[in-house]
Design a protein around this motif. Structure first.
Motif, short mmCIF file in Angstrom:
data_model
loop_
_atom_site.label_atom_id
_atom_site.label_comp_id
_atom_site.label_asym_id
_atom_site.label_seq_id
_atom_site.Cartn_x
_atom_site.Cartn_y
_atom_site.Cartn_z
N ASP A 242 -79.60 87.42 -17.81
CA ASP A 242 -78.58 86.55 -18.43
C ASP A 242 -78.44 86.90 -19.91
OD1 ASP A 242 -76.69 84.61 -18.81
OD2 ASP A 242 -78.10 82.94 -18.82
N HIS B 192 -76.56 83.89 -13.06
CA HIS B 192 -75.80 82.67 -12.74
C HIS B 192 -74.32 82.96 -12.47
CE1 HIS B 192 -74.01 81.88 -16.80
NE2 HIS B 192 -75.15 82.33 -17.28
N ASP C 75 -71.40 87.19 -19.45
CA ASP C 75 -72.13 85.93 -19.23
C ASP C 75 -71.50 85.17 -18.08
OD1 ASP C 75 -73.76 83.76 -19.47
OD2 ASP C 75 -72.87 83.00 -21.30
N GLU D 131 -75.50 77.05 -14.62
CA GLU D 131 -76.42 77.32 -15.73
C GLU D 131 -75.83 76.82 -17.04
OE1 GLU D 131 -78.10 79.41 -19.18
OE2 GLU D 131 -76.05 79.47 -18.50
#
Ligand code: ZN
Length: 476
Positions: free
Chosen positions: A371, A299, A311, A345
């Motif tokens: 992820d 994402h 992240d 996300e």
């Protein structure tokens, strides 16, 4: 279309079962060259070796990540940084040589943190600042802030037992720590995160005026970790913040001793109307079955207060670099490998749902998401079970020589969860998770927290799995 996907999933599972029937025992342990375990496995050993060599000697993962973070740190959905990330993704796909590159529109929520973010402990004339971050989606406080007496709970059950009599007009601290003794910190997170997501709604049902949630980390320190929270229809909206774990523990200890504590909270975060944003999609066209798709993704969005290196800058880079490695190795996958960089996300999954809606007619053979950060890869989690899981374990066996050949029953990732619901086999890159929640959704999630070699290995693992899935399906 639903049935068509069931059929596809079923045929992949049957195919998997047929493959697994012909194999001998998998090599035990790791760190040794896998033995030949089934037809095609020798080719897979060579494939893994070549991708591993390319990824480590000529890899571009880290430089790609650096360029994303330099151009678009703090790329929260709906923000100008998120749009820069979309531009970056499109350009990077072009430079890699992907085809059918496109932006897929989706309407995303817009939330702004604002400049005022203050929680103070009031002790007579003295006011001490506590380390907090507003939770994503929270409303602000009235101008000038709000004051309230603090109560502490560890669970929704405890909150309900206290009841309205003890909650009305109070500020509620949810102080349940992430359990430390679990093998996977992701499991610990999943057990604890409901207090962050739903704490405000549950406390508001009993008349609380704000909530403070212990940060989701196994560390005890002074750094707050943000994340999404959600209100419920028909329940009053109250402000919600995350507090650093040490401060949460100290407040809870004083309350336990019988002290009465008062807090002052002031926030000017706010939500704005939804804005248009985009998933970014590019492909390596399949040479034999271009209509059949193996999806690789991560994402694009991140939280606003960090660079979003692990992240999910790492996942974005894993997906892109996996495609680049496949091309650099001169491979021509039989099925299409589609790289999808999802938007939103973190606080809505709007990109995931837009993709699912618009590609409902596509033949997805499998979807792989990264992820879980750029830490050392262990292998993959997968939705496959039974004989199909055996088959997938066999496919991944050639990665065992590099200590990343695990294939564990589990999920794929949030962005590919709509595909999973329709029966598409999903895979998630599994990483060594001990340090993930040290940085997750905090200011520690930056480039310096990523190790170039560990990041590169994740891309190798994703490239390998995408290629072998494409080849296996292409044999039919
Ligand atoms: Zn993520």
């Amino acid at each position: 279309m639903h049935n068509a996907f069931r059929l596809l999933a079923l045929s992949l599972a049957c195919f998997a079962a047929a493959c697994s029937g012909s194999r001998s025992a998998l090599p035990a342990g790791s760190g040794t060259q896998p033995r030949v375990v089934s037809a095609g496995s020798e080719a897979r050993v060579h494939l893994a070796a070549e991708l591993h060599r390319l990824g480590l000697e000529e890899g571009r993962s880290y430089e790609m990540l650096k360029s994303l973070l330099r151009e678009a740190p703090g790329r929260l959905s709906g923000s100008p940084m998120a749009e820069k990330a979309v531009d970056w993704a499109q350009r990077t796909m072009q430079s890699i040589g992907l085809v059918n590159i496109r932006r897929q529109p989706c309407m995303v929520p817009v939330w702004e943190r604002g400049e005022v973010e203050r929680l103070e402990l009031i002790e007579g004339e003295k006011r001490s600042q506590l380390p907090i971050l507003a939770l994503g989606g929270s409303i602000g406080t009235p101008a000038g802030g709000l004051d309230g007496e603090l109560i502490v709970v560890r669970s929704f059950d405890e909150l309900r037992t206290l009841g309205r009599k003890h909650c009305e007009g109070k500020i509620v601290l949810f102080n349940r720590p992430m359990p430390r003794a679990l093998r996977s910190t992701f499991v610990a997170y999943s057990q604890t995160v409901p207090q962050r997501v739903s704490g405000a709604a549950e406390a508001a049902k009993l008349g609380a005026k704000a909530v403070v949630v212990r940060s989701m980390t196994t560390l005890v320190d002074d750094l707050p970790h943000t994340g999404v929270m959600r209100y419920q229809d028909g329940v009053p909206k109250i402000p919600a913040v995350a507090i650093a774990t040490r401060a949460a523990a100290q407040l809870a200890a004083r309350i336990k001793k019988g002290e009465k504590l008062r807090l002052h909270l002031e926030l000017n975060c706010r939500s704005l109307p939804d804005r248009r944003s985009y998933n970014v999609i590019g492909e390596i066209a399949g040479s034999k079955h271009p209509e059949q798709i193996v999806l690789v993704g991560g994402h694009l969005d991140s939280w606003d207060i960090c660079e979003g290196a692990h992240d999910d800058g790492a996942g974005v880079v894993h997906a892109l670099e996996a495609c680049r490695l496949i091309l650099a190795a001169g491979l021509r996958p039989k099925c299409t490998i589609r790289c999808v960089l999802f938007m939103n996300e973190e606080n809505g999954l709007r990109g995931a749902h837009a993709y699912d809606r618009e590609h409902v007619g596509d033949k997805h053979l499998a979807a792989i998401e990264s992820d879980r950060g750029g830490y050392s890869p262990l292998g993959f989690t997968t939705s496959l079970r039974g004989p199909a899981l055996d088959w997938a374990q066999n496919l991944a066996a050639a990665l065992r020589a590099y200590d990343m050949g695990a294939m564990i029953q589990g999920g794929g990732g949030a962005d590919i969860s709509p595909l999973k619901k329709r029966g598409v086999p999903v895979f998630g890159l599994a990483t060594i998770s001990h340090r993930y929640f040290d940085m997750h959704h905090s200011r520690r999630d930056k480039l310096e927290a990523v190790n170039p070699r560990e990041l590169a290995l994740g891309a190798v693992a994703v490239a390998y799995l995408a290629q072998v899935l494409s080849e296996e399906a292409g044999r039919r």
